[in-house]
Design an enzyme around this catalytic site. Structure first.
Site, PDB file in Angstrom:
ATOM      1  N   CYS A   2      -4.604   3.815  57.179  1.00  0.00           N
ATOM      2  CA  CYS A   2      -4.457   2.478  57.767  1.00  0.00           C
ATOM      3  C   CYS A   2      -4.420   1.436  56.647  1.00  0.00           C
ATOM      4  O   CYS A   2      -5.250   1.468  55.733  1.00  0.00           O
ATOM      5  CB  CYS A   2      -5.607   2.193  58.728  1.00  0.00           C
ATOM      6  SG  CYS A   2      -5.699   3.345  60.115  1.00  0.00           S
ATOM      7  N   GLU A  17     -20.159   7.040  52.516  1.00  0.00           N
ATOM      8  CA  GLU A  17     -20.880   5.817  52.838  1.00  0.00           C
ATOM      9  C   GLU A  17     -21.570   5.906  54.194  1.00  0.00           C
ATOM     10  O   GLU A  17     -21.041   6.514  55.135  1.00  0.00           O
ATOM     11  CB  GLU A  17     -19.920   4.620  52.875  1.00  0.00           C
ATOM     12  CG  GLU A  17     -19.370   4.233  51.521  1.00  0.00           C
ATOM     13  CD  GLU A  17     -18.461   3.015  51.596  1.00  0.00           C
ATOM     14  OE1 GLU A  17     -18.004   2.564  50.542  1.00  0.00           O
ATOM     15  OE2 GLU A  17     -18.210   2.515  52.720  1.00  0.00           O
ATOM     16  N   CYS A  65     -23.910   3.021  60.972  1.00  0.00           N
ATOM     17  CA  CYS A  65     -22.492   3.367  60.950  1.00  0.00           C
ATOM     18  C   CYS A  65     -22.332   4.583  60.050  1.00  0.00           C
ATOM     19  O   CYS A  65     -22.632   4.509  58.851  1.00  0.00           O
ATOM     20  CB  CYS A  65     -21.676   2.184  60.427  1.00  0.00           C
ATOM     21  SG  CYS A  65     -19.896   2.493  60.366  1.00  0.00           S
ATOM     22  N   CYS A  75     -10.202   9.665  54.108  1.00  0.00           N
ATOM     23  CA  CYS A  75      -9.538   9.645  55.415  1.00  0.00           C
ATOM     24  C   CYS A  75      -8.040   9.839  55.227  1.00  0.00           C
ATOM     25  O   CYS A  75      -7.447   9.252  54.311  1.00  0.00           O
ATOM     26  CB  CYS A  75      -9.799   8.311  56.123  1.00  0.00           C
ATOM     27  SG  CYS A  75      -9.097   8.216  57.792  1.00  0.00           S
ATOM     28  N   CYS A  78     -15.184  -0.849  55.128  1.00  0.00           N
ATOM     29  CA  CYS A  78     -15.423   0.579  54.968  1.00  0.00           C
ATOM     30  C   CYS A  78     -14.709   1.118  53.738  1.00  0.00           C
ATOM     31  O   CYS A  78     -13.523   0.872  53.545  1.00  0.00           O
ATOM     32  CB  CYS A  78     -14.960   1.319  56.218  1.00  0.00           C
ATOM     33  SG  CYS A  78     -15.231   3.089  56.146  1.00  0.00           S
ATOM     34  N   CYS A 128      -7.611  -0.645  55.573  1.00  0.00           N
ATOM     35  CA  CYS A 128      -8.852   0.099  55.342  1.00  0.00           C
ATOM     36  C   CYS A 128      -8.910   0.624  53.911  1.00  0.00           C
ATOM     37  O   CYS A 128      -7.994   1.325  53.465  1.00  0.00           O
ATOM     38  CB  CYS A 128      -8.950   1.254  56.333  1.00  0.00           C
ATOM     39  SG  CYS A 128     -10.405   2.293  56.111  1.00  0.00           S
TER      40      CYS A 128
END
Length: 361
Positions: free
Chosen positions: A125, A101, A114, A121, A346, A128
Protein backbone atom coordinates in the site's frame (compact mmCIF):
# COMPACT_ATOMS: atom_id res chain seq x y z
CA UNK A 1 -0.07 -25.66 18.80
CA UNK A 2 -0.51 -29.34 19.44
CA UNK A 3 -0.20 -30.74 22.91
CA UNK A 4 3.35 -31.61 23.80
CA UNK A 5 4.87 -29.90 20.75
CA UNK A 6 8.58 -29.13 21.12
CA UNK A 7 8.08 -25.49 20.24
CA UNK A 8 8.12 -22.35 22.40
CA UNK A 9 5.66 -22.82 25.25
CA UNK A 10 4.12 -19.37 24.84
CA UNK A 11 0.94 -19.73 22.80
CA UNK A 12 0.02 -23.14 24.19
CA UNK A 13 -3.04 -23.52 26.39
CA UNK A 14 -3.33 -25.07 29.84
CA UNK A 15 -4.13 -28.56 28.60
CA UNK A 16 -1.18 -28.56 26.20
CA UNK A 17 1.20 -27.38 28.91
CA UNK A 18 -0.01 -30.05 31.32
CA UNK A 19 0.57 -32.69 28.65
CA UNK A 20 3.98 -31.26 27.88
CA UNK A 21 4.99 -31.42 31.55
CA UNK A 22 3.89 -35.05 31.80
CA UNK A 23 5.84 -35.91 28.64
CA UNK A 24 8.90 -34.42 30.32
CA UNK A 25 8.55 -36.59 33.41
CA UNK A 26 6.77 -34.05 35.60
CA UNK A 27 3.31 -34.03 37.19
CA UNK A 28 0.53 -32.15 35.38
CA UNK A 29 0.49 -29.34 37.93
CA UNK A 30 3.92 -28.24 36.63
CA UNK A 31 2.13 -27.34 33.41
CA UNK A 32 -0.31 -25.23 35.39
CA UNK A 33 2.63 -23.47 37.06
CA UNK A 34 4.19 -22.75 33.67
CA UNK A 35 0.84 -21.42 32.40
CA UNK A 36 0.56 -19.07 35.37
CA UNK A 37 4.18 -17.95 34.99
CA UNK A 38 3.78 -17.24 31.28
CA UNK A 39 0.39 -15.55 31.11
CA UNK A 40 -0.25 -14.10 34.56
CA UNK A 41 3.31 -13.16 35.50
CA UNK A 42 4.84 -12.65 32.07
CA UNK A 43 7.97 -14.73 32.68
CA UNK A 44 10.74 -14.14 30.17
CA UNK A 45 12.99 -17.07 31.02
CA UNK A 46 12.95 -20.41 32.80
CA UNK A 47 15.04 -18.82 35.57
CA UNK A 48 12.03 -16.68 36.44
CA UNK A 49 9.84 -19.78 36.91
CA UNK A 50 11.27 -20.40 40.35
CA UNK A 51 8.33 -22.63 41.36
CA UNK A 52 9.75 -25.29 39.04
CA UNK A 53 12.45 -27.62 40.35
CA UNK A 54 15.88 -26.11 39.76
CA UNK A 55 17.30 -29.35 38.39
CA UNK A 56 14.50 -29.59 35.81
CA UNK A 57 15.00 -25.97 34.75
CA UNK A 58 18.71 -26.60 34.26
CA UNK A 59 17.98 -29.72 32.25
CA UNK A 60 15.59 -27.82 29.97
CA UNK A 61 18.00 -24.92 29.52
CA UNK A 62 20.69 -27.35 28.39
CA UNK A 63 18.39 -28.76 25.70
CA UNK A 64 16.35 -25.96 24.03
CA UNK A 65 13.77 -26.85 21.35
CA UNK A 66 14.97 -27.20 17.79
CA UNK A 67 14.85 -23.93 15.90
CA UNK A 68 14.32 -21.76 19.01
CA UNK A 69 16.65 -20.01 21.43
CA UNK A 70 14.75 -21.14 24.51
CA UNK A 71 11.59 -22.87 25.65
CA UNK A 72 9.42 -19.87 26.47
CA UNK A 73 9.52 -17.97 23.17
CA UNK A 74 9.61 -14.39 24.45
CA UNK A 75 11.03 -11.60 22.28
CA UNK A 76 13.80 -9.10 23.01
CA UNK A 77 13.19 -5.35 22.95
CA UNK A 78 15.41 -3.54 20.48
CA UNK A 79 14.05 -0.03 20.70
CA UNK A 80 11.26 1.97 22.30
CA UNK A 81 9.56 5.17 21.19
CA UNK A 82 7.20 7.01 23.56
CA UNK A 83 5.03 9.90 22.38
CA UNK A 84 3.87 12.80 24.49
CA UNK A 85 0.38 11.28 24.67
CA UNK A 86 1.79 8.06 26.14
CA UNK A 87 1.53 5.98 22.96
CA UNK A 88 4.41 3.50 23.18
CA UNK A 89 5.89 1.75 20.16
CA UNK A 90 8.16 -1.24 20.70
CA UNK A 91 10.58 -2.70 18.18
CA UNK A 92 10.96 -6.37 19.10
CA UNK A 93 13.54 -8.92 17.93
CA UNK A 94 12.53 -12.41 16.89
CA UNK A 95 14.64 -15.49 17.65
CA UNK A 96 15.92 -15.55 14.03
CA UNK A 97 17.09 -11.95 14.13
CA UNK A 98 14.20 -10.17 12.43
CA UNK A 99 12.30 -7.23 13.89
CA UNK A 100 8.64 -6.28 14.27
CA UNK A 101 6.57 -3.52 15.80
CA UNK A 102 3.94 -3.53 18.56
CA UNK A 103 2.19 -0.43 19.88
CA UNK A 104 0.48 0.34 23.17
CA UNK A 105 -2.18 3.03 22.87
CA UNK A 106 -3.47 4.27 26.25
CA UNK A 107 -6.77 6.04 26.76
CA UNK A 108 -8.91 6.67 29.84
CA UNK A 109 -10.06 3.28 31.09
CA UNK A 110 -8.45 1.25 28.32
CA UNK A 111 -5.19 0.12 26.78
CA UNK A 112 -5.19 -1.02 23.16
CA UNK A 113 -2.33 -3.08 21.76
CA UNK A 114 -1.75 -2.89 18.02
CA UNK A 115 -0.03 -6.11 16.97
CA UNK A 116 1.75 -7.27 13.83
CA UNK A 117 0.93 -10.52 12.05
CA UNK A 118 3.91 -10.61 9.69
CA UNK A 119 7.47 -9.29 9.46
CA UNK A 120 6.99 -6.77 6.71
CA UNK A 121 4.06 -6.91 4.31
CA UNK A 122 3.55 -7.96 0.66
CA UNK A 123 0.56 -5.70 -0.04
CA UNK A 124 2.65 -2.59 -0.87
CA UNK A 125 0.00 0.00 0.00
CA UNK A 126 1.47 3.35 -1.05
CA UNK A 127 0.62 5.15 2.20
CA UNK A 128 2.19 2.48 4.46
CA UNK A 129 5.85 2.41 5.54
CA UNK A 130 5.74 -1.33 6.25
CA UNK A 131 4.98 -2.29 2.67
CA UNK A 132 8.01 -0.42 1.33
CA UNK A 133 10.31 -3.23 2.49
CA UNK A 134 8.25 -6.20 1.31
CA UNK A 135 7.53 -9.38 3.25
CA UNK A 136 10.11 -11.43 5.15
CA UNK A 137 7.83 -14.01 6.78
CA UNK A 138 4.65 -14.56 8.74
CA UNK A 139 4.69 -14.61 12.53
CA UNK A 140 4.06 -17.66 14.67
CA UNK A 141 1.43 -17.73 17.41
CA UNK A 142 3.89 -17.12 20.22
CA UNK A 143 5.38 -14.12 18.38
CA UNK A 144 1.94 -12.52 18.14
CA UNK A 145 0.94 -13.21 21.75
CA UNK A 146 4.34 -11.99 22.96
CA UNK A 147 3.58 -8.51 21.61
CA UNK A 148 0.62 -8.19 23.97
CA UNK A 149 2.69 -9.41 26.92
CA UNK A 150 5.56 -7.06 26.03
CA UNK A 151 3.30 -4.01 25.90
CA UNK A 152 1.66 -5.06 29.18
CA UNK A 153 5.09 -5.33 30.80
CA UNK A 154 6.39 -2.00 29.52
CA UNK A 155 3.23 -0.01 30.25
CA UNK A 156 2.40 -1.72 33.56
CA UNK A 157 -1.24 -2.15 32.65
CA UNK A 158 -3.45 -5.00 31.51
CA UNK A 159 -4.46 -4.54 27.86
CA UNK A 160 -8.19 -4.21 27.31
CA UNK A 161 -8.23 -4.39 23.50
CA UNK A 162 -6.08 -5.88 20.75
CA UNK A 163 -6.13 -4.79 17.11
CA UNK A 164 -4.39 -6.66 14.29
CA UNK A 165 -3.50 -3.43 12.52
CA UNK A 166 0.29 -3.52 12.73
CA UNK A 167 2.77 -4.89 10.23
CA UNK A 168 1.49 -7.46 7.75
CA UNK A 169 -1.73 -8.73 6.23
CA UNK A 170 -3.55 -10.94 8.79
CA UNK A 171 -5.49 -12.88 6.14
CA UNK A 172 -2.19 -14.16 4.72
CA UNK A 173 -1.51 -15.70 8.13
CA UNK A 174 -5.02 -16.83 9.07
CA UNK A 175 -4.21 -19.94 11.11
CA UNK A 176 -1.68 -18.20 13.38
CA UNK A 177 -3.95 -15.16 13.79
CA UNK A 178 -6.94 -17.28 14.81
CA UNK A 179 -4.82 -19.40 17.18
CA UNK A 180 -3.42 -16.20 18.70
CA UNK A 181 -6.96 -14.90 19.22
CA UNK A 182 -7.81 -18.18 20.91
CA UNK A 183 -4.81 -17.79 23.21
CA UNK A 184 -5.62 -14.17 24.05
CA UNK A 185 -9.15 -15.18 25.00
CA UNK A 186 -8.54 -18.53 26.72
CA UNK A 187 -5.20 -17.84 28.40
CA UNK A 188 -5.14 -14.06 28.91
CA UNK A 189 -8.85 -13.70 29.66
CA UNK A 190 -9.78 -11.30 26.87
CA UNK A 191 -13.12 -11.35 25.07
CA UNK A 192 -13.36 -11.76 21.31
CA UNK A 193 -15.37 -8.54 21.12
CA UNK A 194 -12.26 -6.73 22.39
CA UNK A 195 -10.26 -7.88 19.36
CA UNK A 196 -10.23 -6.44 15.82
CA UNK A 197 -8.72 -8.04 12.71
CA UNK A 198 -7.93 -5.58 9.92
CA UNK A 199 -7.42 -6.57 6.28
CA UNK A 200 -6.85 -4.73 3.03
CA UNK A 201 -8.49 -7.65 1.27
CA UNK A 202 -7.18 -10.97 -0.08
CA UNK A 203 -9.34 -12.70 -2.73
CA UNK A 204 -11.64 -15.48 -1.49
CA UNK A 205 -10.40 -15.35 2.12
CA UNK A 206 -13.19 -13.62 4.03
CA UNK A 207 -15.73 -16.48 3.87
CA UNK A 208 -12.88 -18.86 4.76
CA UNK A 209 -11.95 -16.65 7.71
CA UNK A 210 -15.54 -16.79 8.95
CA UNK A 211 -15.75 -20.57 8.63
CA UNK A 212 -12.37 -21.20 10.22
CA UNK A 213 -13.19 -18.85 13.10
CA UNK A 214 -16.34 -20.84 13.81
CA UNK A 215 -14.38 -24.10 13.65
CA UNK A 216 -11.37 -23.02 15.71
CA UNK A 217 -12.93 -20.54 18.15
CA UNK A 218 -16.52 -21.79 18.28
CA UNK A 219 -17.75 -18.33 17.28
CA UNK A 220 -16.60 -15.28 15.32
CA UNK A 221 -17.25 -12.34 17.60
CA UNK A 222 -14.09 -10.35 16.89
CA UNK A 223 -14.53 -7.26 14.72
CA UNK A 224 -13.55 -7.50 11.07
CA UNK A 225 -12.17 -4.20 9.74
CA UNK A 226 -11.77 -3.95 5.96
CA UNK A 227 -9.48 -1.25 4.60
CA UNK A 228 -11.24 0.45 1.67
CA UNK A 229 -9.53 3.87 1.51
CA UNK A 230 -11.38 4.74 -1.72
CA UNK A 231 -15.00 4.84 -2.94
CA UNK A 232 -14.22 3.42 -6.40
CA UNK A 233 -11.98 0.88 -8.09
CA UNK A 234 -9.66 3.23 -9.98
CA UNK A 235 -8.71 5.30 -6.94
CA UNK A 236 -8.33 2.18 -4.81
CA UNK A 237 -5.94 0.65 -7.35
CA UNK A 238 -3.88 3.83 -7.21
CA UNK A 239 -3.46 3.46 -3.45
CA UNK A 240 -3.42 -0.35 -3.12
CA UNK A 241 -1.68 -2.14 -6.02
CA UNK A 242 -3.10 -5.56 -5.06
CA UNK A 243 -6.62 -4.18 -5.57
CA UNK A 244 -6.14 -4.76 -9.31
CA UNK A 245 -6.63 -8.47 -8.67
CA UNK A 246 -9.53 -7.94 -6.26
CA UNK A 247 -12.18 -5.53 -7.59
CA UNK A 248 -14.00 -3.55 -4.95
CA UNK A 249 -17.37 -5.13 -5.78
CA UNK A 250 -15.90 -8.62 -5.33
CA UNK A 251 -14.48 -7.52 -1.98
CA UNK A 252 -17.86 -6.21 -0.87
CA UNK A 253 -19.57 -9.42 -2.02
CA UNK A 254 -17.17 -11.37 0.20
CA UNK A 255 -17.94 -8.98 3.05
CA UNK A 256 -21.64 -9.72 2.64
CA UNK A 257 -20.90 -13.45 2.78
CA UNK A 258 -18.86 -12.89 5.94
CA UNK A 259 -21.80 -11.07 7.54
CA UNK A 260 -24.17 -13.86 6.50
CA UNK A 261 -21.94 -16.54 8.05
CA UNK A 262 -21.04 -14.75 11.29
CA UNK A 263 -23.98 -12.41 11.89
CA UNK A 264 -21.42 -9.68 12.70
CA UNK A 265 -21.26 -6.32 10.97
CA UNK A 266 -18.13 -5.22 9.12
CA UNK A 267 -16.18 -2.08 9.94
CA UNK A 268 -14.68 -0.25 6.97
CA UNK A 269 -11.47 1.72 7.42
CA UNK A 270 -10.86 4.78 5.29
CA UNK A 271 -7.56 6.69 5.43
CA UNK A 272 -8.14 10.33 4.53
CA UNK A 273 -5.36 11.62 2.25
CA UNK A 274 -5.36 15.38 1.83
CA UNK A 275 -6.71 16.44 -1.56
CA UNK A 276 -6.86 12.90 -2.90
CA UNK A 277 -9.81 11.01 -1.37
CA UNK A 278 -11.07 13.38 1.32
CA UNK A 279 -13.65 15.53 -0.44
CA UNK A 280 -17.39 15.45 0.28
CA UNK A 281 -18.12 13.92 -3.12
CA UNK A 282 -15.88 11.01 -2.10
CA UNK A 283 -17.95 10.66 1.07
CA UNK A 284 -21.19 10.63 -0.90
CA UNK A 285 -19.81 7.99 -3.27
CA UNK A 286 -18.61 5.90 -0.30
CA UNK A 287 -22.04 6.05 1.33
CA UNK A 288 -23.64 4.98 -1.95
CA UNK A 289 -21.17 2.09 -2.27
CA UNK A 290 -22.03 0.80 1.21
CA UNK A 291 -25.78 1.34 1.01
CA UNK A 292 -27.74 -1.58 2.43
CA UNK A 293 -24.69 -2.86 4.27
CA UNK A 294 -24.63 -3.67 7.98
CA UNK A 295 -21.45 -1.67 8.48
CA UNK A 296 -19.55 1.15 10.14
CA UNK A 297 -16.94 3.50 8.64
CA UNK A 298 -13.85 4.41 10.66
CA UNK A 299 -12.12 7.52 9.27
CA UNK A 300 -8.35 7.71 9.77
CA UNK A 301 -6.51 10.99 9.11
CA UNK A 302 -3.25 10.11 7.37
CA UNK A 303 -0.01 9.81 9.36
CA UNK A 304 2.79 11.04 7.03
CA UNK A 305 5.75 8.84 6.04
CA UNK A 306 9.00 9.99 4.45
CA UNK A 307 8.68 7.86 1.32
CA UNK A 308 5.46 9.48 0.05
CA UNK A 309 4.26 13.06 -0.32
CA UNK A 310 0.65 12.43 0.70
CA UNK A 311 -0.75 15.18 2.90
CA UNK A 312 -2.63 14.99 6.17
CA UNK A 313 -6.13 16.50 5.78
CA UNK A 314 -7.16 19.50 7.83
CA UNK A 315 -9.50 19.00 10.80
CA UNK A 316 -12.19 20.94 8.89
CA UNK A 317 -11.90 18.58 5.93
CA UNK A 318 -12.16 15.54 8.19
CA UNK A 319 -15.26 16.96 9.86
CA UNK A 320 -16.89 17.78 6.52
CA UNK A 321 -16.30 14.23 5.33
CA UNK A 322 -17.78 12.84 8.52
CA UNK A 323 -20.84 15.06 8.27
CA UNK A 324 -21.38 14.06 4.63
CA UNK A 325 -21.43 10.38 5.65
CA UNK A 326 -23.81 11.08 8.51
CA UNK A 327 -26.09 12.98 6.16
CA UNK A 328 -26.19 9.84 4.04
CA UNK A 329 -27.14 7.82 7.12
CA UNK A 330 -23.83 5.97 7.26
CA UNK A 331 -22.51 5.06 10.72
CA UNK A 332 -19.14 6.80 11.08
CA UNK A 333 -16.44 7.63 13.61
CA UNK A 334 -13.05 9.34 13.41
CA UNK A 335 -10.04 7.58 14.86
CA UNK A 336 -8.09 9.88 17.15
CA UNK A 337 -4.52 10.29 15.90
CA UNK A 338 -2.00 9.11 18.46
CA UNK A 339 1.79 9.23 18.69
CA UNK A 340 2.29 11.75 15.89
CA UNK A 341 5.58 12.89 17.44
CA UNK A 342 7.01 9.37 17.69
CA UNK A 343 7.02 7.50 14.35
CA UNK A 344 3.25 7.03 14.46
CA UNK A 345 2.76 5.35 11.09
CA UNK A 346 3.08 1.58 10.94
CA UNK A 347 6.60 0.42 10.04
CA UNK A 348 8.39 3.72 10.61
CA UNK A 349 10.31 2.75 13.75
CA UNK A 350 11.47 -0.49 12.14
CA UNK A 351 12.64 1.25 8.97
CA UNK A 352 14.54 3.89 10.96
CA UNK A 353 16.22 1.16 13.01
CA UNK A 354 17.21 -0.73 9.85
CA UNK A 355 18.60 2.43 8.26
CA UNK A 356 20.76 3.14 11.31
CA UNK A 357 21.99 -0.46 11.40
CA UNK A 358 22.90 -0.39 7.72
CA UNK A 359 24.77 2.89 8.21
CA UNK A 360 26.72 1.33 11.06
CA UNK A 361 25.20 3.69 13.67
Amino acid sequence: MTAGATLPLLGQNLSALETWAIQHGQPAFRGRQIHDGLYAKGARSLDQLTVLPKAWRQQLQADPPKGASDWLGRSRELQRSVARDGTTKLLLATADGLSLEAVGIPAPGRLTVCVSSQVGCPMACRFCATGKGGLQRSLAVHEIVDQVLSVREVMGERPSHVVFMGMGEPLLNVDAVLDAIGCLCEDLGMAQRQITVSTVGVPHTLPTLAERALQRLGRAQFTLAVSLHAPNQSLRENLIPTARAYPIEALLDDCRRYVAITGRRVSFEYILLGGLNDQTHHATALARLLRGFQSHVNLIPYNPIEEEDFKRPSPATVEAFRQALRASRTAVSVRASRGLDADAACGQLRRRHQAVAQAGG
